[in-house]
Design a protein around this motif. Structure first.
Motif, PDB file in Angstrom:
ATOM      1  N   SER A 243       0.819 -30.367   0.174  1.00 30.67           N
ATOM      2  CA  SER A 243       0.347 -29.412  -0.185  1.00 30.67           C
ATOM      3  C   SER A 243       0.412 -28.528  -1.509  1.00 30.67           C
ATOM      4  O   SER A 243       0.441 -28.777  -3.311  1.00 30.67           O
ATOM      5  CB  SER A 243      -0.335 -27.839  -0.222  1.00 30.67           C
ATOM      6  OG  SER A 243       1.051 -27.325   0.207  1.00 30.67           O
TER       7      SER A 243
ATOM      8  N   PRO B 260      -3.626 -12.828 -12.638  1.00 28.02           N
ATOM      9  CA  PRO B 260      -4.097 -13.424 -12.723  1.00 28.02           C
ATOM     10  C   PRO B 260      -4.335 -13.718 -13.780  1.00 28.02           C
ATOM     11  O   PRO B 260      -4.099 -12.790 -15.357  1.00 28.02           O
ATOM     12  CB  PRO B 260      -5.576 -13.591 -12.661  1.00 28.02           C
ATOM     13  CG  PRO B 260      -5.903 -13.059 -11.097  1.00 28.02           C
ATOM     14  CD  PRO B 260      -3.843 -11.392 -11.695  1.00 28.02           C
TER      15      PRO B 260
ATOM     16  N   ASN C   5      -2.448 -17.227 -23.693  1.00 28.83           N
ATOM     17  CA  ASN C   5      -2.667 -16.823 -22.606  1.00 28.83           C
ATOM     18  C   ASN C   5      -2.035 -15.384 -21.365  1.00 28.83           C
ATOM     19  O   ASN C   5      -1.285 -14.958 -22.015  1.00 28.83           O
ATOM     20  CB  ASN C   5      -1.760 -17.663 -21.819  1.00 28.83           C
ATOM     21  CG  ASN C   5      -2.675 -19.003 -21.907  1.00 28.83           C
ATOM     22  OD1 ASN C   5      -4.288 -19.212 -21.778  1.00 28.83           O
ATOM     23  ND2 ASN C   5      -1.564 -20.617 -21.946  1.00 28.83           N
TER      24      ASN C   5
ATOM     25  N   ARG D 279      -7.380 -19.193  -1.967  1.00 31.93           N
ATOM     26  CA  ARG D 279      -7.936 -19.904  -3.353  1.00 31.93           C
ATOM     27  C   ARG D 279      -7.456 -18.752  -4.360  1.00 31.93           C
ATOM     28  O   ARG D 279      -6.878 -19.409  -5.897  1.00 31.93           O
ATOM     29  CB  ARG D 279      -8.886 -20.367  -3.130  1.00 31.93           C
ATOM     30  CG  ARG D 279      -9.645 -21.689  -2.324  1.00 31.93           C
ATOM     31  CD  ARG D 279      -9.656 -22.431  -3.082  1.00 31.93           C
ATOM     32  NE  ARG D 279      -9.863 -23.994  -2.006  1.00 31.93           N
ATOM     33  CZ  ARG D 279      -9.141 -24.496  -1.706  1.00 31.93           C
ATOM     34  NH1 ARG D 279      -7.976 -24.023  -0.809  1.00 31.93           N
ATOM     35  NH2 ARG D 279      -9.551 -25.223  -0.733  1.00 31.93           N
TER      36      ARG D 279
ATOM     37  N   ARG E 254      -3.795 -19.290  -5.463  1.00 32.62           N
ATOM     38  CA  ARG E 254      -3.249 -20.849  -5.769  1.00 32.62           C
ATOM     39  C   ARG E 254      -3.436 -20.411  -7.611  1.00 32.62           C
ATOM     40  O   ARG E 254      -3.465 -20.991  -8.126  1.00 32.62           O
ATOM     41  CB  ARG E 254      -4.174 -21.198  -5.173  1.00 32.62           C
ATOM     42  CG  ARG E 254      -3.286 -22.473  -4.165  1.00 32.62           C
ATOM     43  CD  ARG E 254      -3.930 -23.822  -3.570  1.00 32.62           C
ATOM     44  NE  ARG E 254      -4.080 -24.038  -2.446  1.00 32.62           N
ATOM     45  CZ  ARG E 254      -4.291 -24.835  -2.099  1.00 32.62           C
ATOM     46  NH1 ARG E 254      -5.289 -25.698  -2.460  1.00 32.62           N
ATOM     47  NH2 ARG E 254      -3.560 -25.598  -0.574  1.00 32.62           N
ATOM     48  N   GLU E 255      -4.705 -19.874  -7.039  1.00 27.32           N
ATOM     49  CA  GLU E 255      -5.337 -19.996  -9.182  1.00 27.32           C
ATOM     50  C   GLU E 255      -4.539 -18.968 -10.067  1.00 27.32           C
ATOM     51  O   GLU E 255      -4.560 -19.372 -10.846  1.00 27.32           O
ATOM     52  CB  GLU E 255      -6.594 -19.299  -9.117  1.00 27.32           C
ATOM     53  CG  GLU E 255      -7.822 -19.820  -8.371  1.00 27.32           C
ATOM     54  CD  GLU E 255      -7.998 -21.709  -9.596  1.00 27.32           C
ATOM     55  OE1 GLU E 255      -7.555 -21.742 -10.482  1.00 27.32           O
ATOM     56  OE2 GLU E 255      -7.878 -22.935  -9.031  1.00 27.32           O
TER      57      GLU E 255
ATOM     58  N   ARG F 139      -0.917 -20.734 -10.658  1.00 25.84           N
ATOM     59  CA  ARG F 139      -1.103 -22.160 -11.529  1.00 25.84           C
ATOM     60  C   ARG F 139      -0.376 -21.703 -12.496  1.00 25.84           C
ATOM     61  O   ARG F 139      -0.235 -22.784 -12.559  1.00 25.84           O
ATOM     62  CB  ARG F 139      -2.866 -22.254 -12.102  1.00 25.84           C
ATOM     63  CG  ARG F 139      -3.204 -23.371 -12.278  1.00 25.84           C
ATOM     64  CD  ARG F 139      -4.420 -23.782 -11.992  1.00 25.84           C
ATOM     65  NE  ARG F 139      -5.276 -23.301 -11.174  1.00 25.84           N
ATOM     66  CZ  ARG F 139      -5.548 -24.463 -10.081  1.00 25.84           C
ATOM     67  NH1 ARG F 139      -4.549 -25.312 -10.633  1.00 25.84           N
ATOM     68  NH2 ARG F 139      -5.847 -24.645  -8.949  1.00 25.84           N
ATOM     69  N   PRO F 140      -0.805 -20.379 -13.309  1.00 19.80           N
ATOM     70  CA  PRO F 140       0.518 -21.105 -14.649  1.00 19.80           C
ATOM     71  C   PRO F 140       1.614 -21.116 -14.140  1.00 19.80           C
ATOM     72  O   PRO F 140       2.847 -22.106 -15.339  1.00 19.80           O
ATOM     73  CB  PRO F 140       0.314 -19.852 -15.368  1.00 19.80           C
ATOM     74  CG  PRO F 140      -0.754 -19.134 -14.513  1.00 19.80           C
ATOM     75  CD  PRO F 140      -1.214 -19.290 -13.639  1.00 19.80           C
TER      76      PRO F 140
ATOM     77  N   THR G 254       2.627 -30.422  -7.515  1.00 22.80           N
ATOM     78  CA  THR G 254       0.748 -29.633  -7.833  1.00 22.80           C
ATOM     79  C   THR G 254       1.181 -28.108  -7.823  1.00 22.80           C
ATOM     80  O   THR G 254       0.194 -28.636  -8.876  1.00 22.80           O
ATOM     81  CB  THR G 254       0.232 -31.258  -6.607  1.00 22.80           C
ATOM     82  OG1 THR G 254       0.731 -30.759  -5.555  1.00 22.80           O
ATOM     83  CG2 THR G 254       0.952 -31.832  -7.014  1.00 22.80           C
ATOM     84  N   GLU G 255       1.951 -28.297  -7.231  1.00 20.29           N
ATOM     85  CA  GLU G 255       1.471 -26.748  -6.927  1.00 20.29           C
ATOM     86  C   GLU G 255       2.456 -25.620  -6.700  1.00 20.29           C
ATOM     87  O   GLU G 255       3.550 -25.880  -5.912  1.00 20.29           O
ATOM     88  CB  GLU G 255       0.397 -26.420  -5.163  1.00 20.29           C
ATOM     89  CG  GLU G 255      -0.925 -26.915  -5.022  1.00 20.29           C
ATOM     90  CD  GLU G 255      -2.118 -25.617  -6.115  1.00 20.29           C
ATOM     91  OE1 GLU G 255      -1.525 -24.799  -6.291  1.00 20.29           O
ATOM     92  OE2 GLU G 255      -3.091 -26.675  -6.463  1.00 20.29           O
TER      93      GLU G 255
ATOM     94  N   THR H 282       0.480 -22.519   0.281  1.00 20.39           N
ATOM     95  CA  THR H 282      -0.846 -21.268   1.390  1.00 20.39           C
ATOM     96  C   THR H 282      -0.627 -21.134   2.482  1.00 20.39           C
ATOM     97  O   THR H 282      -0.745 -22.399   2.973  1.00 20.39           O
ATOM     98  CB  THR H 282      -1.726 -21.050   0.818  1.00 20.39           C
ATOM     99  OG1 THR H 282      -2.062 -22.008   0.597  1.00 20.39           O
ATOM    100  CG2 THR H 282      -1.421 -20.798  -1.189  1.00 20.39           C
TER     101      THR H 282
END
Length: 274
Positions: free
Chosen positions: A39, A67, A90, A212, A215-216, A219-220, A234-235, A239
């Motif tokens: 992952s 976020p 952002n 989820r 992860r979101e 993401r930055p 990739t991440e 998690t």
């Protein structure tokens, strides 16, 4: 906060306890580590032969993630001269933070075979000595010659020769040496940050939603690249969901839960219930 969550935080705040759940000496532990690596990294060019070790280096409890949202704007004017400015921001969203119950830095030592990639040799030559359409087809078997002829209004071999120059390339891919798992060059350490959320009582959907959101929100962030491996991050966070081992509904096996979560790239950590 539930009693199980309190106990889970106390238990997993010990790097030794978390390390035991990720130990490659145990089959379940190795599966968890492979899920974690899969992952966090794109391992398309790497074959993980064995997981030699998973050492928990650092643990932090109850870390917030804020976020971010993107706002695009444009400003333009016509006089005295036309100008246009575009602005992208952002910024943190005006929402409540996403809480990570446990954030662990794990160094995973692997024995891996790497695709050498690249070409050993490339030889090109012109192909203009064909005398029939069948000879052309035999050389370019992947090519739809009939459609090509119709598209360009070609009806004879001579017209086909005159229309374009045709080149045949022979590419010999690099051949890797025999894989030797005992060769120190095949041992690599991949750093992984594991973000775990505690779910009590058991709720599969809630666990997936929580990971989820993590992860979101993450993401930055950018995870550290591995040294010596052609693997892309990739991440930023792998998690995990922490679940009470005996808190599953009747008829639902722990293996089923672990399989479903692993398919979504989520590690399952079972702990004894109070």
């Amino acid at each position: 906060m539930s009693a199980f969550r309190d106990r889970a935080l106390l238990a997993l705040s010990d790097p030794v306890a978390l390390g035991a759940l990720l130990s490659p000496a145990d089959g379940a532990g190795e599966r968890r580590v492979r899920t974690m690596l899969g992952s966090a990294y794109d391992l398309a060019a790497v074959r993980l032969d064995t997981i030699a070790d998973a050492r928990v280096r650092e643990i932090a409890l109850q870390r917030p993630l804020f976020p971010t949202g993107r706002r695009d704007g444009a400003w333009s004017q016509l006089v005295p001269a036309y100008t246009r400015t575009e602005l992208t921001l952002n910024v943190p969203e005006p929402t409540r933070p996403v809480w990570v119950d446990l954030l662990a830095t794990v160094d995973v030592t692997t024995v891996a075979e790497v695709d050498p990639a690249g070409a050993e040799s490339v030889v090109t030559r012109a192909f203009d000595d064909f005398t029939t359409f069948d000879e052309f087809r035999a050389r370019f078997t992947f090519f739809d010659l009939d459609a090509f002829l119709v598209e360009h209004g070609i009806s004879t071999v001579e017209e086909l020769k005159d229309a374009f120059d045709y080149v045949v390339a022979e590419i010999r891919l690099r051949t890797p040496p025999p894989f030797d798992p005992a060769d120190p060059a095949n041992t690599h350490t991949l750093p992984v940050t594991l973000a775990a959320v505690v779910v009590d009582p058991f709720d599969l959907a809630e666990g997936l939603r929580a990971t989820r959101l993590v992860r979101e929100a993450a993401r930055p962030l950018i995870g550290p690249p591995p040294a010596g491996l052609p693997a892309e991050v990739t991440e930023a966070y792998a998690t995990a969901v922490v679940i009470a081992a005996d808190g599953l509904p009747a008829g639902l096996a722990a293996a089923d839960v672990e399989r479903v979560l692993a398919a979504e790239g989520v590690v399952t950590l079972f702990l004894p219930a109070p």
